[in-house]
Motif scaffolding. Structure first.
Motif, short mmCIF file in Angstrom:
data_model
loop_
_atom_site.label_atom_id
_atom_site.label_comp_id
_atom_site.label_asym_id
_atom_site.label_seq_id
_atom_site.Cartn_x
_atom_site.Cartn_y
_atom_site.Cartn_z
N PRO A 102 49.06 39.40 44.05
CA PRO A 102 50.55 39.32 43.59
C PRO A 102 50.28 38.80 42.25
CG PRO A 102 50.39 38.37 45.71
CD PRO A 102 48.73 38.74 45.61
N ASP A 103 49.17 38.27 41.76
CA ASP A 103 48.74 37.86 40.44
C ASP A 103 48.04 38.39 39.86
OD1 ASP A 103 50.46 35.40 41.00
OD2 ASP A 103 49.01 34.44 42.29
N HIS A 104 48.01 39.88 39.83
CA HIS A 104 47.20 40.62 39.12
C HIS A 104 48.08 41.17 37.91
CE1 HIS A 104 45.23 44.48 38.17
NE2 HIS A 104 44.23 44.08 38.85
N VAL A 105 47.35 40.37 36.69
CA VAL A 105 47.98 40.13 35.42
C VAL A 105 48.28 41.40 34.89
CG1 VAL A 105 47.83 39.46 33.18
CG2 VAL A 105 47.10 37.91 35.18
N PRO A 106 47.32 42.41 34.96
CA PRO A 106 47.34 43.87 34.16
C PRO A 106 48.55 44.83 34.94
CG PRO A 106 45.17 43.48 34.39
CD PRO A 106 45.92 42.30 35.13
N SER A 107 48.59 44.45 36.12
CA SER A 107 49.64 45.06 36.85
C SER A 107 51.10 44.74 36.31
CB SER A 107 49.65 45.23 38.28
OG SER A 107 48.64 45.67 38.78
N THR A 124 39.51 41.99 34.12
CA THR A 124 40.24 41.49 34.74
C THR A 124 39.75 40.20 35.68
OG1 THR A 124 40.18 42.74 36.93
CG2 THR A 124 41.37 43.77 35.16
N THR A 125 40.75 39.48 35.97
CA THR A 125 40.37 38.20 37.11
C THR A 125 40.38 38.56 38.39
OG1 THR A 125 42.50 37.39 36.08
CG2 THR A 125 40.49 36.66 35.00
N THR A 126 41.10 39.71 38.92
CA THR A 126 41.12 39.73 40.53
C THR A 126 39.87 39.69 40.89
OG1 THR A 126 42.23 41.15 41.88
CG2 THR A 126 40.93 42.09 40.36
N ASP A 127 39.96 39.14 42.24
CA ASP A 127 38.78 39.11 43.12
C ASP A 127 38.97 40.09 44.51
OD1 ASP A 127 40.61 37.63 44.46
OD2 ASP A 127 39.33 35.79 44.54
N LYS A 155 53.18 34.00 34.31
CA LYS A 155 52.77 33.19 35.37
C LYS A 155 51.52 33.56 36.05
CE LYS A 155 57.60 32.66 36.57
NZ LYS A 155 58.94 33.15 37.70
N ALA A 156 51.19 34.65 36.16
CA ALA A 156 49.97 35.07 36.72
C ALA A 156 48.72 34.52 35.96
CB ALA A 156 49.97 36.52 36.85
N LEU A 157 49.06 34.74 34.66
CA LEU A 157 47.80 34.01 33.71
C LEU A 157 47.72 32.48 34.03
CD1 LEU A 157 48.65 35.71 30.05
CD2 LEU A 157 46.46 35.98 31.44
N ALA A 158 48.80 31.77 34.10
CA ALA A 158 48.70 30.34 34.38
C ALA A 158 47.77 30.23 35.83
CB ALA A 158 49.94 29.67 34.33
N LYS A 159 48.06 30.97 36.71
CA LYS A 159 47.57 31.00 37.94
C LYS A 159 46.03 31.32 37.89
CE LYS A 159 51.62 31.21 40.82
NZ LYS A 159 52.19 32.08 41.99
N LYS A 160 45.81 32.17 37.05
CA LYS A 160 44.29 32.61 36.82
C LYS A 160 43.56 31.94 35.88
CE LYS A 160 44.42 36.17 40.21
NZ LYS A 160 44.28 37.55 39.51
N LYS A 161 44.09 30.66 35.53
CA LYS A 161 43.80 29.81 34.51
C LYS A 161 43.15 30.62 33.11
CE LYS A 161 41.10 27.25 37.98
NZ LYS A 161 40.13 26.76 38.53
N GLY A 162 44.49 31.00 32.79
CA GLY A 162 44.34 31.56 31.35
C GLY A 162 43.89 32.97 31.40
N GLY A 163 43.37 33.63 32.39
CA GLY A 163 43.09 35.09 32.60
C GLY A 163 41.73 35.56 31.70
N SER A 164 41.61 36.62 31.49
CA SER A 164 40.58 37.17 30.74
C SER A 164 41.28 37.37 29.19
CB SER A 164 39.90 38.45 31.13
OG SER A 164 40.90 39.73 31.21
N THR A 165 40.26 37.72 28.42
CA THR A 165 40.78 38.09 26.98
C THR A 165 41.73 39.21 26.89
OG1 THR A 165 39.03 36.95 25.87
CG2 THR A 165 40.21 38.41 24.67
N ASP A 166 41.07 40.19 27.72
CA ASP A 166 41.70 41.26 27.94
C ASP A 166 43.41 41.24 28.30
OD1 ASP A 166 39.43 42.51 27.05
OD2 ASP A 166 39.07 43.91 28.70
N GLU A 167 43.32 40.56 29.39
CA GLU A 167 44.65 40.33 30.12
C GLU A 167 45.59 39.51 29.08
OE1 GLU A 167 43.35 39.90 34.82
OE2 GLU A 167 43.45 38.20 33.49
#
Length: 442
Positions: free
Chosen positions: A47-52, A10-13, A81-93
Motif C-alpha cells: 500500500p505504500d509503493h511510492v512510484p505507483s 524503489t524501496t519496496t520489499d 504519506k508513503a514516502l514518510a512511511k518509507k523514511k524518505g524513500g529513494s532519490t528516484d521516488e
C-alpha cells in the motif's frame, strides 16, 4: 532498496508488488488497457509503493479533465504519506513525487525538467523518461522532447526491456522536427526491438502522413493492426491516422467506415478521442463529404465540457464541434472561458493568451482584423498548443479556411508555405486555395 527491470530504484520489499509494478509500466509503455488494474495490484501488495501512487497521479493528470484534479491531488498526498512511511524513500521516488507536485500546479515543463534533472546520469530510466515525454508532448515542447530522447538514446542499452519503447519516443521526437529519414530508421528499429511499441509504430505512421506517402502508410498500419488494435483508446488514434491516409487517397466511404467502427466506436469524452473525431469529420466535410448526424453526438459531448479549459488543445477541439453543430450558446460560453483562462497562471494560461484566444475567435467566426494580422505568428507558434504536427494541422487548415472566406489569397498562400516546411502539399489544402481563387474570380 531494489531496482526494477526498467531501472527505477524503489524501496519496496515486496516481490509481488515489484512484479505487478513492472507489468503496469509495460502496460503504460505499450498503451495497454490494463495499467490501472496493474497499479491496483501493486498497492494491494504494498500500500505504500511510492512510484505507483505517483504514476496514478500522473495518469489522472494527463487525462486533462478538471474533475480529476482532486484525484490527482489525492494520489500526490498518498505518495507523500508513503514516502514518510518509507523514511524518505529513494532519490528516484522523491524525484517522481516532486515532479508530480509541480505538474499538479500546472507547470508541465518544469515538472519535465525535474524528472530529467533527477535522472541526469541515468536518462534511459524508463518511467521518468516516458512521463517527461508525455508532459512535454502536452506542453508543446518539441525541442525538449528531442533533447531528452537524444540523451536517452545515447545512453541506451539495446538489451534492456525499455530499449524499443525509448527509441519509439526518439523516433517521434525526430519526426516532429521534420527529420523524417532518421525518424523512419529509428522507428523501424524500435519496433524490431519491441514489437509491442505502439508509439514507435505511431511515429513511423506520422512520417508517411507528413510525407504524403499514402499507400506505404496504409500498408504499415494494416500490417501492424494486430499490435495497435490491442491498445487502449490509443487504437482510436491509430485508426485516425489510417483514416487520414485513406482521405488523401480519396476513398471517402472507407474513411466514414473507419470513423464509425474504429475512430469513434464509443461516445467517450476523452479529449484525445474527441480530437481524433472532430478533426477527421471536419476534413471530411471540407472534402465535400456529407457526414450525417455525426456532429450532433460530438457537439453534445463538447457542450458538457464547455467550461473545462484544463488543456487549451482539448478546449479548441470541443469548440470546433459546437461550431460545426451550430451550438451558439455553448460556443460563446467556451470562448469566454478561454478568455478567462488567459488571465491565470501556469503553462496553459500562457498558451490560452498566445494561441487559444485568437484561435478560438477565428474558429467561432468572431475574429477581428487584429486577429487576421497575427495569422503568420499564430501558425509559427502553434506547437505551443501541444499535440503533434499532424494533430495541429487541423488548426492550420481551419485558419486557412477562415482567411480564405475573406478572399485573402495571399495569406492563404503564406500559410501554405509555412505548412510545407513539415507536411507535403495535399488535396485538402489545394481545395482551400482553389475556393479562394473562385471567390476572387466571381
Amino acid at each position: 532498496m531494489s531496482i526494477d527491470s526498467y531501472g527505477l530504484v524503489t524501496t519496496t520489499d515486496s516481490h509481488e508488488a515489484q512484479r505487478a509494478f513492472e507489468n503496469a509500466v509495460f502496460g503504460l509503455a505499450a498503451h495497454r488497457p490494463n495499467t490501472a488494474a496493474g497499479l491496483q495490484k501493486v498497492l494491494l501488495a504494498d500500500p505504500d509503493h511510492v512510484p505507483s501512487h505517483a504514476l496514478k497521479g500522473f495518469a489522472n493528470l494527463i487525462l486533462a479533465r478538471s474533475e480529476l484534479l482532486p484525484t490527482t491531488k489525492t494520489a500526490l498526498a498518498d505518495a507523500r504519506k508513503a514516502l514518510a512511511k518509507k523514511k524518505g524513500g529513494s532519490t528516484d521516488e522523491r524525484t517522481l513525487v516532486e515532479a508530480l507536485e509541480a505538474a499538479t500546479r500546472g507547470w508541465f515543463r518544469h515538472a519535465a525538467d525535474m524528472l530529467e534533472d533527477g535522472f541526469e546520469t541515468r536518462p534511459a530510466t524508463f518511467l521518468p523518461f516516458k512521463l517527461s515525454h508525455a508532459l512535454r508532448f502536452m506542453a508543446g515542447d518539441q525541442a525538449g522532447m528531442l533533447a531528452a530522447s537524444s540523451r536517452a538514446a545515447l545512453r541506451l542499452d539495446p538489451a534492456s526491456k525499455a530499449a524499443g519503447f525509448i527509441l519509439g519516443c526518439h523516433a517521434f521526437s525526430l519526426e516532429e522536427h521534420g527529420r523524417y529519414d532518421e525518424a523512419l530508421r529509428v522507428g523501424r528499429r524500435a519496433v524490431a526491438l519491441q514489437p509491442d511499441d505502439a508509439w514507435g509504430l505511431h511515429a513511423v505512421s506520422h512520417v508517411f502522413e507528413m510525407r504524403g506517402d499514402t499507400r506505404p502508410g496504409i500498408d504499415w498500419l494494416e500490417n501492424s493492426r494486430s499490435t495497435w488494435s490491442r491498445c487502449n483508446n490509443f487504437s482510436f488514434h491509430m485508426a485516425w491516422h489510417l483514416g487520414l491516409l485513406h482521405l488523401e487517397g480519396g476513398d471517402h466511404e472507407r474513411v466514414l467506415q473507419i470513423y464509425d467502427d474504429e475512430v469513434r466506436p464509443q461516445p467517450t469524452d476523452d479529449f484525445r478521442d474527441m480530437a481524433n473525431a472532430v478533426s477527421l469529420l471536419w476534413r471530411l466535410e471540407q472534402s465535400g463529404v456529407h457526414v450525417g448526424e455525426r456532429w450532433a453526438q460530438l457537439a453534445e459531448v463538447a457542450h458538457g465540457r464547455r467550461r473545462d479549459t484544463t488543456l487549451v488543445f482539448a478546449a479548441l477541439h470541443n469548440l470546433a464541434a459546437m461550431v460545426a453543430a451550430g451550438d451558439h450558446r455553448g460556443v460563446r460560453e467556451l470562448v469566454s472561458e478561454i478568455d478567462f483562462k488567459a488571465w491565470g497562471k501556469g503553462d496553459q494560461a500562457r498558451v490560452a493568451a498566445e494561441i487559444g484566444v485568437p484561435m478560438a475567435r477565428i474558429l467561432a467566426g468572431l475574429d477581428a482584423p487584429a486577429d487576421r494580422q497575427s495569422i503568420d505568428r499564430m501558425v509559427a507558434n502553434l506547437p505551443k498548443i501541444g499535440g503533434s504536427n499532424a494533430q495541429r494541422d487541423f488548426f492550420v487548415l481551419a485558419l486557412a479556411k477562415a482567411v480564405g472566406k475573406g478572399g485573402d489569397g495571399a495569406t492563404v498562400s503564406r500559410i501554405g508555405r509555412i505548412r510545407q516546411r513539415l507536411k507535403a502539399d495535399d488535396q485538402l489544402f489545394q481545395s482551400i486555395e482553389r475556393s479562394v481563387g473562385m471567390r476572387l474570380s466571381a
